[in-house]
Scaffold this active site. Structure first.
Site, PDB file in Angstrom:
ATOM      1  NE  ARG A  46      -0.206   0.328   0.183  1.00 29.13           N
ATOM      2  CZ  ARG A  46       0.129  -0.948   0.349  1.00 29.13           C
ATOM      3  NH1 ARG A  46       0.240  -1.501   1.546  1.00 29.13           N
ATOM      4  NH2 ARG A  46       0.354  -1.727  -0.705  1.00 29.13           N
ATOM      5  N   GLY A  47      -3.632  -1.296  -0.516  1.00 30.72           N
ATOM      6  CA  GLY A  47      -3.431  -2.628  -1.082  1.00 30.72           C
ATOM      7  C   GLY A  47      -4.793  -3.152  -1.507  1.00 30.72           C
ATOM      8  NE  ARG A  89      -6.073   4.490  -3.485  1.00 31.04           N
ATOM      9  CZ  ARG A  89      -4.895   3.880  -3.359  1.00 31.04           C
ATOM     10  NH1 ARG A  89      -4.678   3.029  -2.371  1.00 31.04           N
ATOM     11  NH2 ARG A  89      -3.928   4.111  -4.229  1.00 31.04           N
ATOM     12  CG  ASP A 234      -3.601  -2.128  -7.254  1.00 36.23           C
ATOM     13  OD1 ASP A 234      -2.385  -2.250  -7.448  1.00 36.23           O
ATOM     14  OD2 ASP A 234      -4.081  -1.809  -6.147  1.00 36.23           O
TER      15      ASP A 234
END
Ligand code: MRU
Length: 345
Positions: A46-47, A89, A234
């Site tokens: 993630r990230g 995502r 993001d």
């Protein structure tokens, strides 16, 4: 680099499973692109920058698993692999930038050549993120004064970037410049990236860290305990409006109300000049269980209605500066980002 969150090893993708940290340090060797898609969706990787890097390697992995020697057939199957990553995502634009790069790299006379070119491009994307995060950290460290106490949200360190880190990279670079810094970390409900990952990373760096719940931030700002807030991103739209972990907007408004600088640190792969407004950024809605349960334990009545947006948008008037590897941008953001875009992107 403190920890290798992502590594290409003998034709496989090794990831450190972030969902298990800090209790367990488990590495998984992924040899199938579907497992990489799942690891991204389930946030074992993630990230924003790390998602982009993992997707690039995942596409290379997907390509290596395509068995046909017919180039057209191969490219058609590769397209499906890329679509699977694009659907993993929606918010972090680094993912889509990486897919675009991999699409362009899918060139060559034959299938074997294209497969090779994709592995090399994924390695390049990874290396570029390492370099960019290191550069932006060094630039951003100039904004941090000796003795500062910073507040950060979510996790924007090496784990999240497969590199040096963004917000945490800046903090670490400030420390490496000999500045005494300490950090307040918000736990970051629902998935506790702050409590689980940021505290873990800062502790390894020997940086003093105080964990607080998300709801304590205003109290400590009012007590004048926080000198600046620094977060990752993001996706940053052309007007500087920034998507980051849910709760970031609240912190930005609070910081503004208390006259505390609010910095966003991100590589330019997080900038999306195709969106004129941050409100066009797609916000991921995740499963209700992330809110009703903590680490598998139910904390709410069964069947309760839940909302779980994973990100929010911080308007540009709350952002004191955006720190990138190519420079520090201040308002007016539309002009600053456009100039950066025409010069570099
Ligand atoms: O849902 P996550 O944990 O992937 O969200 C991560 C964040 O919001 C980070 O702050 C952001 O990606 C910056 S990472 C350098």
């Amino acid at each position: 680099m403190m920890v290798r969150a992502i590594e290409w090893l003998n034709g496989k993708l090794r990831i450190l499973d972030q969902s298990k940290l800090p209790r367990e340090q488990i590495f998984a060797d992924l040899d199938n692109y579907r497992d990489v898609v799942l690891a991204i969706r389930e946030m074992r990787v993630r990230g924003a920058p790390a998602i982009g890097v993992a997707a690039a390697y995942g596409i290379a992995l997907g390509a290596s698993g395509i068995e046909t020697a017919n180039k057209d057939e191969f490219l058609a199957q590769l397209q499906q692999v890329m679509q699977a990553f694009a659907a993993s995502r929606p918010t972090a634009v680094n993912l889509f930038q990486a897919i675009e790069r991999m699409k362009k790299a899918a060139r060559g006379d034959g299938v074997a050549e294209i497969k090779n070119s994709l592995v090399n491009e994924a390695k390049r994307i990874h290396q570029e993120e390492v370099t960019a995060t290191k550069q932006l950290s060094q630039l951003g460290a100039g904004l941090i004064k000796d003795g500062f106490t910073l507040l950060t949200h979510c996790n924007a360190g090496p784990l999240a970037t497969a590199g040096y880190g963004t917000a945490l990279g800046v903090i670490k670079a400030a420390k490496d410049q000999g500045k005494r810094v300490s950090v307040f970390v918000t736990e970051t409900r629902p998935l506790l990236q702050g409590a689980r990952l940021t505290t873990w990373e800062l502790r390894q760096e020997g940086i003093p860290v105080t964990l607080i719940t998300d709801s304590m931030a205003g109290y400590f700002m009012q007590q004048r305990k926080i000198d600046c807030v620094i977060v990752g991103a993001d996706r940053i739209a052309a007007n500087g409006y920034t998507a980051n972990k849910i709760g970031t907007y609240t912190l930005a408004v609070l910081a503004n109300a208390h006259g505390i600088p609010f910095y966003v640190a991100a590589p330019t792969t997080t900038i999306d000049l195709s969106l004129t407004s941050g409100y066009q950024i797609p916000i991921e809605e995740r499963s209700p269980e992330e809110v009703t349960h903590i680490q598998g334990v139910a904390i709410a009545p069964e069947g309760i209605d839940v909302a779980n947006p994973a990100f929010d948008i911080t308007p540009n008037q709350y952002i004191s500066a955006i720190i990138t590897e190519r420079g520090i941008i201040r308002a007016p953001y539309t002009e600053g980002l456009k100039e950066m875009g025409s010069r570099f992107l």
